[in-house]
Design a protein around this motif. Structure first.
Motif, PDB file in Angstrom:
ATOM      1  N   ARG A  72       0.605  -1.730  -0.044  1.00  0.00           N
ATOM      2  CA  ARG A  72       0.103  -0.474   0.189  1.00  0.00           C
ATOM      3  C   ARG A  72       1.109   1.370  -0.229  1.00  0.00           C
ATOM      4  N   GLU A  73       2.095   1.773   0.746  1.00  0.00           N
ATOM      5  CA  GLU A  73       2.381   2.635   0.812  1.00  0.00           C
ATOM      6  C   GLU A  73       3.374   2.624  -0.920  1.00  0.00           C
ATOM      7  N   GLY A  74       3.981   1.490  -1.193  1.00  0.00           N
ATOM      8  CA  GLY A  74       4.361   1.504  -2.713  1.00  0.00           C
ATOM      9  C   GLY A  74       3.227   1.825  -3.534  1.00  0.00           C
ATOM     10  N   PHE A  75       1.963   1.724  -3.401  1.00  0.00           N
ATOM     11  CA  PHE A  75       1.403   1.800  -4.556  1.00  0.00           C
ATOM     12  C   PHE A  75       1.307   3.747  -4.382  1.00  0.00           C
ATOM     13  N   VAL A  76       0.716   4.073  -2.734  1.00  0.00           N
ATOM     14  CA  VAL A  76       0.446   5.664  -3.123  1.00  0.00           C
ATOM     15  C   VAL A  76       2.173   6.409  -3.080  1.00  0.00           C
ATOM     16  N   ALA A  77       3.069   6.385  -2.479  1.00  0.00           N
ATOM     17  CA  ALA A  77       4.540   6.843  -2.908  1.00  0.00           C
ATOM     18  C   ALA A  77       4.609   6.774  -4.194  1.00  0.00           C
ATOM     19  N   LEU A  78       4.473   5.834  -5.245  1.00  0.00           N
ATOM     20  CA  LEU A  78       4.399   5.648  -7.228  1.00  0.00           C
ATOM     21  C   LEU A  78       3.664   6.713  -7.679  1.00  0.00           C
ATOM     22  N   ALA A  79       2.344   6.868  -7.075  1.00  0.00           N
ATOM     23  CA  ALA A  79       1.233   7.603  -7.310  1.00  0.00           C
ATOM     24  C   ALA A  79       1.196   9.429  -7.030  1.00  0.00           C
ATOM     25  N   PHE A  80       2.417   9.561  -5.658  1.00  0.00           N
ATOM     26  CA  PHE A  80       2.873  10.761  -5.502  1.00  0.00           C
ATOM     27  C   PHE A  80       4.341  11.059  -5.987  1.00  0.00           C
ATOM     28  N   ALA A  81       4.465  10.014  -6.521  1.00  0.00           N
ATOM     29  CA  ALA A  81       6.036  10.550  -7.128  1.00  0.00           C
ATOM     30  C   ALA A  81       5.759  10.514  -8.967  1.00  0.00           C
ATOM     31  N   LEU A  82       4.476  10.096  -9.113  1.00  0.00           N
ATOM     32  CA  LEU A  82       3.926  10.178 -10.866  1.00  0.00           C
ATOM     33  C   LEU A  82       3.305  11.652 -10.896  1.00  0.00           C
ATOM     34  N   ALA A  83       2.716  12.322  -9.912  1.00  0.00           N
ATOM     35  CA  ALA A  83       1.732  13.610  -9.646  1.00  0.00           C
ATOM     36  C   ALA A  83       3.194  14.390  -9.283  1.00  0.00           C
ATOM     37  N   VAL A  84       4.438  14.198  -9.419  1.00  0.00           N
ATOM     38  CA  VAL A  84       5.431  15.085  -9.432  1.00  0.00           C
ATOM     39  C   VAL A  84       6.428  15.209 -10.597  1.00  0.00           C
ATOM     40  N   LEU A  85       5.839  14.101 -11.340  1.00  0.00           N
ATOM     41  CA  LEU A  85       6.780  14.543 -12.721  1.00  0.00           C
ATOM     42  C   LEU A  85       5.843  14.883 -13.465  1.00  0.00           C
ATOM     43  N   ALA A  86       4.298  14.829 -13.305  1.00  0.00           N
ATOM     44  CA  ALA A  86       3.723  15.308 -14.150  1.00  0.00           C
ATOM     45  C   ALA A  86       4.234  16.569 -13.725  1.00  0.00           C
ATOM     46  N   PHE A  87       3.888  17.634 -12.762  1.00  0.00           N
ATOM     47  CA  PHE A  87       4.107  19.010 -12.291  1.00  0.00           C
ATOM     48  C   PHE A  87       5.196  19.231 -13.257  1.00  0.00           C
ATOM     49  N   CYS A  88       6.395  18.700 -12.980  1.00  0.00           N
ATOM     50  CA  CYS A  88       7.569  18.847 -13.652  1.00  0.00           C
ATOM     51  C   CYS A  88       7.897  18.949 -15.413  1.00  0.00           C
ATOM     52  N   LEU A  89       6.993  17.947 -15.954  1.00  0.00           N
ATOM     53  CA  LEU A  89       6.118  18.075 -17.586  1.00  0.00           C
ATOM     54  C   LEU A  89       6.343  19.796 -17.715  1.00  0.00           C
ATOM     55  N   LEU A  90       4.472  20.023 -16.636  1.00  0.00           N
ATOM     56  CA  LEU A  90       4.296  21.513 -17.165  1.00  0.00           C
ATOM     57  C   LEU A  90       4.787  21.985 -16.634  1.00  0.00           C
ATOM     58  N   ASP A  91       6.129  22.099 -15.984  1.00  0.00           N
ATOM     59  CA  ASP A  91       6.397  23.320 -15.851  1.00  0.00           C
ATOM     60  C   ASP A  91       7.955  23.671 -17.179  1.00  0.00           C
ATOM     61  N   LEU A  92       7.713  22.719 -17.277  1.00  0.00           N
ATOM     62  CA  LEU A  92       9.182  22.783 -19.049  1.00  0.00           C
ATOM     63  C   LEU A  92       8.013  22.872 -19.778  1.00  0.00           C
ATOM     64  N   ALA A  93       6.682  22.623 -20.148  1.00  0.00           N
ATOM     65  CA  ALA A  93       6.269  22.725 -21.292  1.00  0.00           C
ATOM     66  C   ALA A  93       5.410  24.549 -21.486  1.00  0.00           C
ATOM     67  N   LEU A  94       5.401  24.945 -20.149  1.00  0.00           N
ATOM     68  CA  LEU A  94       4.866  26.317 -20.001  1.00  0.00           C
ATOM     69  C   LEU A  94       5.663  27.623 -19.731  1.00  0.00           C
ATOM     70  N   PHE A  95       7.027  26.849 -19.204  1.00  0.00           N
ATOM     71  CA  PHE A  95       7.579  27.912 -18.832  1.00  0.00           C
ATOM     72  C   PHE A  95       8.753  27.863 -20.012  1.00  0.00           C
ATOM     73  N   PRO A  96       9.959  28.999 -19.944  1.00  0.00           N
ATOM     74  CA  PRO A  96      11.337  28.905 -20.064  1.00  0.00           C
ATOM     75  C   PRO A  96      11.794  28.120 -19.954  1.00  0.00           C
ATOM     76  N   VAL A  97      12.704  27.107 -20.286  1.00  0.00           N
ATOM     77  CA  VAL A  97      13.305  26.040 -19.626  1.00  0.00           C
ATOM     78  C   VAL A  97      14.759  26.554 -19.595  1.00  0.00           C
ATOM     79  N   ALA A  98      15.700  26.379 -18.683  1.00  0.00           N
ATOM     80  CA  ALA A  98      16.606  27.555 -18.797  1.00  0.00           C
ATOM     81  C   ALA A  98      17.732  27.368 -18.914  1.00  0.00           C
ATOM     82  N   LEU A  99      18.062  26.070 -19.479  1.00  0.00           N
ATOM     83  CA  LEU A  99      19.162  25.193 -19.586  1.00  0.00           C
ATOM     84  C   LEU A  99      19.281  25.515 -21.143  1.00  0.00           C
ATOM     85  N   VAL A 100      18.523  25.392 -21.975  1.00  0.00           N
ATOM     86  CA  VAL A 100      18.093  26.045 -23.180  1.00  0.00           C
ATOM     87  C   VAL A 100      17.816  27.076 -23.626  1.00  0.00           C
TER      88      VAL A 100
END
Length: 377
Positions: A72-100
């Motif tokens: 159960r902990e692993g399932f909730v943690a994976l869902a949490f990590a995937l949610a964070v990943l989604a926000f990382c992708l939003l950050d890259l898609a909607l705003f300037p990418v500093a390195l690029v």
């Protein structure tokens, strides 16, 4: 391994190391050394208190024996990590990418980016969660890679170091107790981290030639990449000593740090009498020093140790997953205490509260949790 199991290791050794590097990096002006003596004395007192307290991390065998994938902990943690990943992708898609796009875009938070960044800043959790919870090899290494690549793209050296530290510590704690420390893997992680950190430092802040601080001959003779590392390690204790010598007081920065939306926590461009306006960090205890003097700074050192001690207690008896994430975070903020505030800030408190809520939520799930396509390949 005995040293790694001692909670104070994660606070005391970085403080003593940073003070030593500061002495080697600068020819300190008169009075600046008193602040370093204060930090080193507090570190020694914390070590003594920790030895007397007797609490240790659980034995390595308990870390290795605990399996999180499919729980159960692993399932909730994976869902949490995937949610964070989604926000990382939003950050890259909607705003300037500093390195690029533009290295200075890392500091641009307008247009709602600050709200997305509150979540994407937790990208460091993806490597340990991927390593511990994902059975599917592709998902596991995708989370590890995403957690390390995202901070490089947005030139966030702090999150990169946090992710590398969490990854390395999980590898160390999960190894066979009879096996030696995996020095080769740890050295590789450290080398990659130091190299990327130096390169990002040049991209983010430019060359160091314009700084007029009282650097020592050792610093001046070092290569550019080493200079960045020396400056990163020593700037906090140096500014701490500078402000302590001037007996400067201003409680507003501590208030802004701990009270959400009460004001800016930036020290650049303010009235703080720093020796260099661009080298503007001052350790975790810097705001407490400005608010309440040396007594307040010393109290903050012991408060941070007690918080770390609490996170270690949460690992007993069977190393719960979200307790481990809390410990990884607390160990990292203690490691970075000589640099800048990361523990006594509301976003850190939010992260720990979120972990406690997710642990409670996981306990409410049915005994057999659903899976997120994490069957072995």
């Amino acid at each position: 391994m005995t040293l790694l199991r001692l909670p104070s290791t994660w606070l005391v050794l970085p403080l003593l190391f940073a003070c030593t590097v500061t002495l080697l990096t600068y020819d300190l002006p008169d009075g600046y050394g008193e602040g370093l003596v204060l930090l080193a004395s507090c570190a020694g007192a914390v070590l003594l208190l920790d030895v007397l307290a007797g609490k240790r991390l659980p034995p390595l065998a308990r870390f290795r024996a605990r399996q999180y994938a499919g729980t159960r902990e692993g399932f909730v943690a994976l869902a949490f990590a995937l949610a964070v990943l989604a926000f990382c992708l939003l950050d890259l898609a909607l705003f300037p990418v500093a390195l690029v796009d533009d290295p200075h875009a890392y500091a641009t938070m307008e247009g709602g980016r600050e709200h997305i960044r509150h979540i994407s800043d937790m990208c460091w959790v993806m490597p340990p969660i991927g390593l511990l919870c994902a059975r599917h090899r592709g998902l596991r290494w995708s989370l590890v890679a995403a957690g390390l690549v995202f901070p490089v793209l947005v030139i966030d050296r702090n999150r990169l170091l946090n992710g590398l530290f969490a990854l390395a510590l999980v590898i160390v704690l999960r190894r066979d107790a009879r096996a030696p420390l995996p020095w080769k893997r740890i050295a590789l992680i450290a080398l990659v981290g130091a190299s990327v950190f130096s390169v990002l430092g040049v991209l983010r802040s430019g060359p160091l030639a314009g700084l007029t601080l009282p650097f020592s001959a050792l610093y001046r003779a070092a290569p550019q990449g080493i200079k960045w590392l020396l400056l990163y390690v020593s700037a906090g204790p140096y500014n701490f000593g500078a402000i302590e010598s001037r007996h400067y007081h201003d409680a507003s920065f501590l208030i802004h740090q701990v009270v959400p939306l009460s004001g800016s926590v930036a020290t650049a461009g303010t009235g703080i009498p720093l020796d260099s306006p661009t080298v503007n960090v001052g350790t975790e205890f810097f705001p407490f020093l400005m608010a309440w003097g040396p007594v307040g700074a010393a109290a903050a050192v012991f408060a941070l140790y007690l918080w770390l001690h609490w996170s270690v207690r949460r690992l007993w008896p069977n190393v719960p997953l979200f307790g481990l994430l809390i410990f990884l975070r607390m160990a990292y903020v203690c490691l970075m205490a000589p640099f800048a505030p990361q523990a006594f800030i509301w976003t850190n408190v939010d992260f720990i509260a979120l972990c406690l809520l997710l642990q409670l939520f996981a306990a409410w799930l049915p005994a057999r949790a659903p899976t997120l396509s994490i069957h072995p390949t």
